[in-house]
Scaffold this motif. Structure first.
Motif, mmCIF file in Angstrom:
data_model
loop_
_atom_site.group_PDB
_atom_site.id
_atom_site.type_symbol
_atom_site.label_atom_id
_atom_site.label_comp_id
_atom_site.label_asym_id
_atom_site.label_seq_id
_atom_site.Cartn_x
_atom_site.Cartn_y
_atom_site.Cartn_z
ATOM 1 N N ASP A 156 -4.896 53.509 144.378
ATOM 2 C CA ASP A 156 -4.652 53.864 142.976
ATOM 3 C C ASP A 156 -4.693 55.372 142.762
ATOM 4 O O ASP A 156 -5.434 56.098 143.439
ATOM 5 N N LEU A 157 -3.937 55.823 141.784
ATOM 6 C CA LEU A 157 -3.924 57.243 141.433
ATOM 7 C C LEU A 157 -5.213 57.640 140.728
ATOM 8 O O LEU A 157 -5.680 56.932 139.832
ATOM 9 N N ASP A 186 -7.149 60.432 138.202
ATOM 10 C CA ASP A 186 -6.668 61.140 137.011
ATOM 11 C C ASP A 186 -5.940 62.424 137.396
ATOM 12 O O ASP A 186 -4.912 62.770 136.808
ATOM 13 N N TRP A 237 -2.512 61.556 138.947
ATOM 14 C CA TRP A 237 -1.613 61.104 137.889
ATOM 15 C C TRP A 237 -1.149 62.283 137.045
ATOM 16 O O TRP A 237 -0.002 62.326 136.590
ATOM 17 N N GLU A 265 2.691 62.433 136.182
ATOM 18 C CA GLU A 265 2.975 61.894 134.851
ATOM 19 C C GLU A 265 4.102 62.604 134.092
ATOM 20 O O GLU A 265 4.977 61.928 133.506
ATOM 21 N N ARG A 319 1.470 54.272 134.388
ATOM 22 C CA ARG A 319 0.588 54.634 135.498
ATOM 23 C C ARG A 319 0.265 53.426 136.356
ATOM 24 O O ARG A 319 0.241 53.512 137.593
ATOM 25 N N THR A 348 3.065 52.584 138.627
ATOM 26 C CA THR A 348 3.081 53.502 139.771
ATOM 27 C C THR A 348 2.015 53.125 140.778
ATOM 28 O O THR A 348 2.242 53.194 141.998
ATOM 29 N N ASP A 349 0.835 52.720 140.315
ATOM 30 C CA ASP A 349 -0.213 52.241 141.218
ATOM 31 C C ASP A 349 0.286 51.065 142.058
ATOM 32 O O ASP A 349 0.008 50.972 143.258
#
Length: 287
Positions: free
Chosen positions: A11-12, A14, A17, A21, A47, A50-51
């Motif tokens: 996972d991205l 913060d 991202w 983003e 988001r 994308t994960d």
């Protein structure tokens, strides 16, 4: 009170991202402006989509096997296919490459590149018409022709049948690199490229140098300059989706490779180590 879903290692964060983003949000807004809406934004977070795409690239699972806490696999694949078609992965790759180069104290645009190719086996779902046999490597499948900068960061990629020669595929990659990066005036390649690519480079105004193993040396040898691109292939192998070619269409294979580099560079820029692999892959050029 409902328990919060635990994040996956892919996972991205913060910070990561934050790098991706702006480009992804602008892309989705542009598609809406053209009447090409994908999915239901209020229902599926950009988001989180994308994960899910990164999860497939990192773990190598089929799209249909996506965990149920992600959006439906059809939605996730739809986003992946649309981003590939609109060259979003290429845009992200270029953006992050410039940031990494600047962070390493280099100019944003490269002035040199290294070329190489890798033959790879394919899965059963890849059409036979898109495959071939690399007689030298004795591999039936596809071939990845790539060009990287002096840090090993991807400049161009072309996926072909494995029987396409290094010279033919390399020339196409070379042309793409020079077109996108006019500052490139020097290139290195192995003996598989020889005359054809050297002549092609001369026509493009680029000096191509062929790197060779020392004739008297036996066993393993680190070949100057060539080790940079070999290391890039090693980085890609940390993403199981590209260990073998699972994509029915070559341009989707190219997108998976670009996505793997986006994953690597975003981690590099934010100081986040890859899952279960220890330290971040070193990008500095060894002296």
């Amino acid at each position: 009170m409902p328990r919060k879903q635990r994040p996956y290692p892919s996972d991205l964060s913060d910070a990561r991202w934050g790098l991706l983003e702006p480009t992804l949000t602008a892309w989705r807004a542009e598609r809406r402006g053209k009447g090409l809406d994908i999915g239901r934004p209020p229902e599926h977070d950009l988001r989180r989509i994308t994960d899910a795409i990164l999860y497939v690239d990192r773990t190598g699972i089929p799209w249909r096997y996506l965990p149920h806490d992600f959006a439906p696999w059809e939605t996730v694949y739809g986003y992946f296919a649309a981003r590939q078609k609109d060259e979003v992965f290429g845009q992200l790759n270029g953006l992050l490459r410039r940031l990494v180069r600047e962070a390493e104290g280099r100019d944003a645009g490269p002035s040199a590149c290294v070329l190489d190719a890798q033959s790879i086996k394919t899965s059963a779902n890849v059409p036979a018409a898109g495959q071939g046999i690399d007689a030298g490597k004795k591999i039936a499948g596809r071939k990845r022709h790539i060009g990287v900068d002096a840090l090993g960061l991807l400049l161009a990629v072309l996926v072909t049948a494995a029987n396409v020669s290094d010279s033919v595929g390399g020339s196409q990659v070379f042309s793409s690199i020079v077109s996108d990066h006019p500052r490139v005036t020097k290139a290195w390649a192995d003996t598989g490229y020889r005359t054809k690519v050297i002549d092609h480079g001369a026509r493009l105004g680029v000096d191509v140098e062929v790197t060779r193993r020392a004739p008297a040396h036996k066993g393993f040898e680190v070949i100057p300059r060539r080790w940079v691109v070999e290391r890039t292939f090693d980085w890609l192998m940390h993403h199981r989706r590209v260990v073998r070619d699972y994509e029915t269409q070559p341009h989707r294979s190219e997108a998976m490779i670009k996505l793997a580099m986006v994953d690597l560079m975003s981690r590099r820029l934010t100081g986040q180590s890859p899952p279960r692999t220890g330290a971040i892959p070193e990008l500095r050029v060894r002296q």
